[in-house]
Structure formats: C-alpha cells, structure tokens
Design a protein around this motif. Sequence first.
Motif, short mmCIF file in Angstrom:
data_model
loop_
_atom_site.label_atom_id
_atom_site.label_comp_id
_atom_site.label_asym_id
_atom_site.label_seq_id
_atom_site.Cartn_x
_atom_site.Cartn_y
_atom_site.Cartn_z
N THR A 292 -34.62 -29.86 47.10
CA THR A 292 -33.21 -30.24 47.07
C THR A 292 -32.85 -30.69 45.65
O THR A 292 -33.61 -31.39 45.00
CB THR A 292 -32.94 -31.41 48.05
OG1 THR A 292 -33.38 -31.02 49.35
CG2 THR A 292 -31.47 -31.77 48.09
N GLU A 293 -31.65 -30.26 45.21
CA GLU A 293 -31.12 -30.70 43.92
C GLU A 293 -30.00 -31.69 44.17
O GLU A 293 -29.09 -31.43 44.96
CB GLU A 293 -30.59 -29.50 43.13
CG GLU A 293 -30.01 -29.88 41.79
CD GLU A 293 -29.48 -28.66 41.06
OE1 GLU A 293 -30.30 -27.91 40.52
OE2 GLU A 293 -28.24 -28.47 41.07
N TYR A 294 -30.05 -32.81 43.48
CA TYR A 294 -29.03 -33.86 43.59
C TYR A 294 -28.31 -33.99 42.26
O TYR A 294 -28.94 -34.11 41.21
CB TYR A 294 -29.68 -35.21 43.92
CG TYR A 294 -30.37 -35.26 45.25
CD1 TYR A 294 -29.69 -35.71 46.38
CD2 TYR A 294 -31.70 -34.88 45.38
CE1 TYR A 294 -30.32 -35.76 47.61
CE2 TYR A 294 -32.34 -34.92 46.61
CZ TYR A 294 -31.65 -35.37 47.72
OH TYR A 294 -32.27 -35.41 48.94
N GLN A 295 -26.99 -33.97 42.30
CA GLN A 295 -26.19 -34.40 41.16
C GLN A 295 -26.01 -35.90 41.36
O GLN A 295 -25.64 -36.35 42.45
CB GLN A 295 -24.85 -33.67 41.12
CG GLN A 295 -24.97 -32.18 40.92
CD GLN A 295 -25.58 -31.81 39.56
OE1 GLN A 295 -25.29 -32.43 38.54
NE2 GLN A 295 -26.44 -30.79 39.58
N VAL A 296 -26.29 -36.67 40.31
CA VAL A 296 -26.35 -38.13 40.46
C VAL A 296 -25.61 -38.84 39.32
O VAL A 296 -25.36 -38.27 38.27
CB VAL A 296 -27.81 -38.62 40.49
CG1 VAL A 296 -28.56 -38.05 41.68
CG2 VAL A 296 -28.54 -38.31 39.19
N ILE A 297 -25.33 -40.08 39.57
CA ILE A 297 -25.00 -41.04 38.53
C ILE A 297 -26.23 -41.94 38.46
O ILE A 297 -26.59 -42.60 39.45
CB ILE A 297 -23.73 -41.87 38.87
CG1 ILE A 297 -22.53 -40.95 39.16
CG2 ILE A 297 -23.44 -42.87 37.76
CD1 ILE A 297 -22.10 -40.10 37.99
N ASN A 298 -26.92 -41.93 37.32
CA ASN A 298 -28.17 -42.68 37.20
C ASN A 298 -27.92 -44.18 37.06
O ASN A 298 -26.76 -44.60 36.92
CB ASN A 298 -29.04 -42.10 36.08
CG ASN A 298 -28.47 -42.31 34.70
OD1 ASN A 298 -27.76 -43.28 34.43
ND2 ASN A 298 -28.76 -41.38 33.81
N PRO A 299 -28.96 -45.01 37.10
CA PRO A 299 -28.76 -46.46 37.07
C PRO A 299 -28.01 -46.97 35.83
O PRO A 299 -27.39 -48.03 35.88
CB PRO A 299 -30.19 -47.01 37.12
CG PRO A 299 -30.94 -45.96 37.88
CD PRO A 299 -30.35 -44.66 37.41
N SER A 300 -28.01 -46.21 34.73
CA SER A 300 -27.27 -46.65 33.55
C SER A 300 -25.81 -46.20 33.57
O SER A 300 -25.06 -46.44 32.62
CB SER A 300 -27.96 -46.16 32.28
OG SER A 300 -27.95 -44.75 32.21
N GLY A 301 -25.39 -45.47 34.66
CA GLY A 301 -24.01 -45.06 34.81
C GLY A 301 -23.69 -43.67 34.29
O GLY A 301 -22.54 -43.27 34.28
N PRO B 30 -24.05 -39.39 34.27
CA PRO B 30 -24.33 -38.29 35.20
C PRO B 30 -25.68 -37.66 34.89
O PRO B 30 -26.16 -37.68 33.75
CB PRO B 30 -23.19 -37.30 34.95
CG PRO B 30 -22.66 -37.63 33.60
CD PRO B 30 -22.97 -39.08 33.34
N GLY B 31 -26.29 -37.12 35.93
CA GLY B 31 -27.59 -36.47 35.76
C GLY B 31 -27.92 -35.59 36.94
O GLY B 31 -27.09 -35.36 37.83
N ILE B 32 -29.14 -35.12 36.92
CA ILE B 32 -29.63 -34.23 37.96
C ILE B 32 -30.99 -34.75 38.40
O ILE B 32 -31.76 -35.28 37.59
CB ILE B 32 -29.72 -32.77 37.45
CG1 ILE B 32 -30.11 -31.81 38.56
CG2 ILE B 32 -30.67 -32.67 36.27
CD1 ILE B 32 -30.05 -30.34 38.13
N TYR B 33 -31.26 -34.63 39.69
CA TYR B 33 -32.57 -35.04 40.21
C TYR B 33 -33.01 -34.01 41.24
O TYR B 33 -32.22 -33.60 42.07
CB TYR B 33 -32.50 -36.42 40.87
CG TYR B 33 -33.76 -37.25 40.67
CD1 TYR B 33 -34.91 -36.97 41.41
CD2 TYR B 33 -33.80 -38.27 39.75
CE1 TYR B 33 -36.06 -37.70 41.23
CE2 TYR B 33 -34.95 -39.02 39.57
CZ TYR B 33 -36.08 -38.72 40.30
OH TYR B 33 -37.22 -39.44 40.12
N GLY B 34 -34.25 -33.59 41.16
CA GLY B 34 -34.82 -32.67 42.14
C GLY B 34 -35.83 -33.39 43.01
O GLY B 34 -36.56 -34.26 42.53
N LYS B 35 -35.84 -33.04 44.28
CA LYS B 35 -36.77 -33.67 45.23
C LYS B 35 -37.48 -32.58 46.02
O LYS B 35 -36.85 -31.68 46.57
CB LYS B 35 -36.01 -34.58 46.20
CG LYS B 35 -36.87 -35.15 47.31
CD LYS B 35 -36.01 -35.95 48.29
CE LYS B 35 -36.74 -36.33 49.53
NZ LYS B 35 -35.88 -37.02 50.48
#
Length: 186
Positions: free
Chosen positions: A26-35, A37-42
């Motif tokens: 799964t690919e997630y478009q995210v807002i990371n802890p520093s605020g 935007p980013g991408i995360y794969g699981k």
Amino acid sequence: MEHPEQNPWQVTSVTDKYDNPWINVTEYQVINPSGNPGIYGKVHFKNLAIGILPLDDDMNTYLVGQYRFVLNEYSWEIPEGGGTIGTDPLEAAKRELLEETGLKASQWTELQRMHLSNSVSDELCIVYLARGLEQHEAEPEDTEQLIVKKLPFDDLYQMVRNGEITDSVTVCAVQKARLMQLENTL
C-alpha cells in the motif's frame, strides 16, 4: 519521557499497489510529523512469521539450508515458515518443524515476538524453542529444496557470532537461547 499516544502521521490518501496471497503493498500520501507532505509505503504480511529453535538433550540443534530467491544466495536458518493470522501460532510451528526437519517436539516454549522490518512492514514473527525431540519423516513443500544439518548449539552460536548466519529470525533465536543458557534458564 512519555511516548506519544497519538499517531503524528496524517494520511491524506491510500492506494493499494500490489496484492497476492502472501503480501499486500500500500502507498500512503502523508503529512509527516514535521508537517511536510510525503509518501510512505507499507508491506502488509498476510501470515505470521514462525521460527523454531530445536534443541535435543545433548544440546544439538538443526539448521535448514536453502537458496533464498530474494537474496540470490544460499542461507542456513533455523526451521521457519508461516502461520495464518488468527490461528494458533504454535500449531504452525509444529507443522513447520515436522515439514522441514521431520522432528516432533514434546516441549514448546515461546522465546520471542518481534517485528522483522518495522520501517516498511507489519510482519510479526514468533520464535519458539522446541525440546523433547523425536525424529520422523520430513514433509517439505514442493517449492522447497532443503538440506537439514544437525550441529551442536555452540557451533551455531559461533556461526551467528562470526556473521556466517544473517537470517534475523535465526540470529535472534540463537542469541536469546544463549542468554537463557548463561542465566541457567534454558
């Protein structure tokens, strides 16, 4: 310092990228802890990882050797396999030990639970110590070309210590058993 209870990652969208009977990516478009935007794969694993450290009364153990496709190299490991999530993992451990080595054990102890690669995967592994061993006929799966090697536990420990074995489940199981040995709880 207390750890945060809230997830600091914000998910803005989710897309399944790949799915088969064993894993889902799964690919997630995210807002990371520093605020930002980013991408995360699981990688989601649909089974538990199971490892078994068999030890006989003379402190011998059994390794399973096989060519690992993903690594493109041969690997010596303790007996390992998968168990269906939601079923008894000990039953999967018993099945895997018999399939790969032909061994049955009368005494089972859970050694460790661990996440194998928690930066990209949710794979949970449960490792057992198997004692009271009896030899039966191995029943390997048709996709497995296995070699089983019996050796003293101390030799296996030296292989781990010298970096000859890199399989994380084996390394963890051997180190945990060695600690138990030193603490006279093995």
